[in-house]
Design a protein around this motif. Structure first.
Motif, short mmCIF file in Angstrom:
data_model
loop_
_atom_site.label_atom_id
_atom_site.label_comp_id
_atom_site.label_asym_id
_atom_site.label_seq_id
_atom_site.Cartn_x
_atom_site.Cartn_y
_atom_site.Cartn_z
N SER A 1 101.44 92.16 35.24
CA SER A 1 102.46 92.42 36.27
C SER A 1 103.60 93.20 35.64
N SER B 1 100.41 95.45 38.23
CA SER B 1 100.76 95.06 39.60
C SER B 1 102.26 94.86 39.75
N ASN C 1 97.12 89.52 44.47
CA ASN C 1 96.63 90.86 44.78
C ASN C 1 95.13 90.82 45.02
#
Length: 158
Positions: free
Chosen positions: A102, A130, A143
């Motif tokens: 992330s 992400s 996700n």
């Protein structure tokens, strides 16, 4: 890995479990050996998906032919931890790896490490950063498309 999920508890030190390059891979090696002995599994097409400490260990399998792993998905790994678990190998070379992190995870460091590991990879390779700050398997929960990307990755590389 022991001390996680419903695994039996271990009386050892958790820091040692995560960081000792001799001890940390033992559960992973046991799982790989179990898979290789199963006649229903093509031992030439074993892939590993790991998150957090499991991601570090998955990366270790991608850096050494001794594990005989064809492809890995590495979620939320840390470059220094991977180097340590690889018995201090200074110049790691990975093969067939998909790195996930992330963008704000650990103040952006996990994304930085995912990109570092990606650069050290040959063969098929991919990186996905992400939005957000989720860690480990929580990135996949957040996700749904990324979970599909992981399945597509293994379909392609195994």
């Amino acid at each position: 890995i022991r001390l996680h999920g419903k695994s039996e508890k271990d009386k050892g030190d958790i820091y040692n479990l995560f960081n000792n390059p001799v001890r940390a891979p033992l559960d992973l090696i046991a799982a790989i050996n179990f898979l290789k002995k199963n006649p229903k599994i093509d031992s030439n097409r074993i892939g590993i998906l790991g998150a957090s400490i499991g991601g570090n260990l998955a990366a270790v399998t991608a850096s050494s032919d001794k594990y005989e792993i064809k492809s890995v998905v590495v979620i939320s790994a840390k470059t220094a931890a991977v180097k340590n678990l690889s018995l201090g190998t200074k110049e790691l070379k990975f093969k067939n790896a998909f790195y996930i992190a992330s963008e704000d995870e650990q103040n952006g460091m996990r994304a930085k490490w995912a990109n570092e590991l990606f650069i050290m990879t040959s063969g098929d390779k991919k990186v996905s950063i992400s939005k957000g700050n989720k860690h480990g398997s929580y990135i996949l929960k957040e996700n749904k498309q990324l979970a599909t990307d992981v399945i597509n990755w293994f379909n392609k590389t195994l």
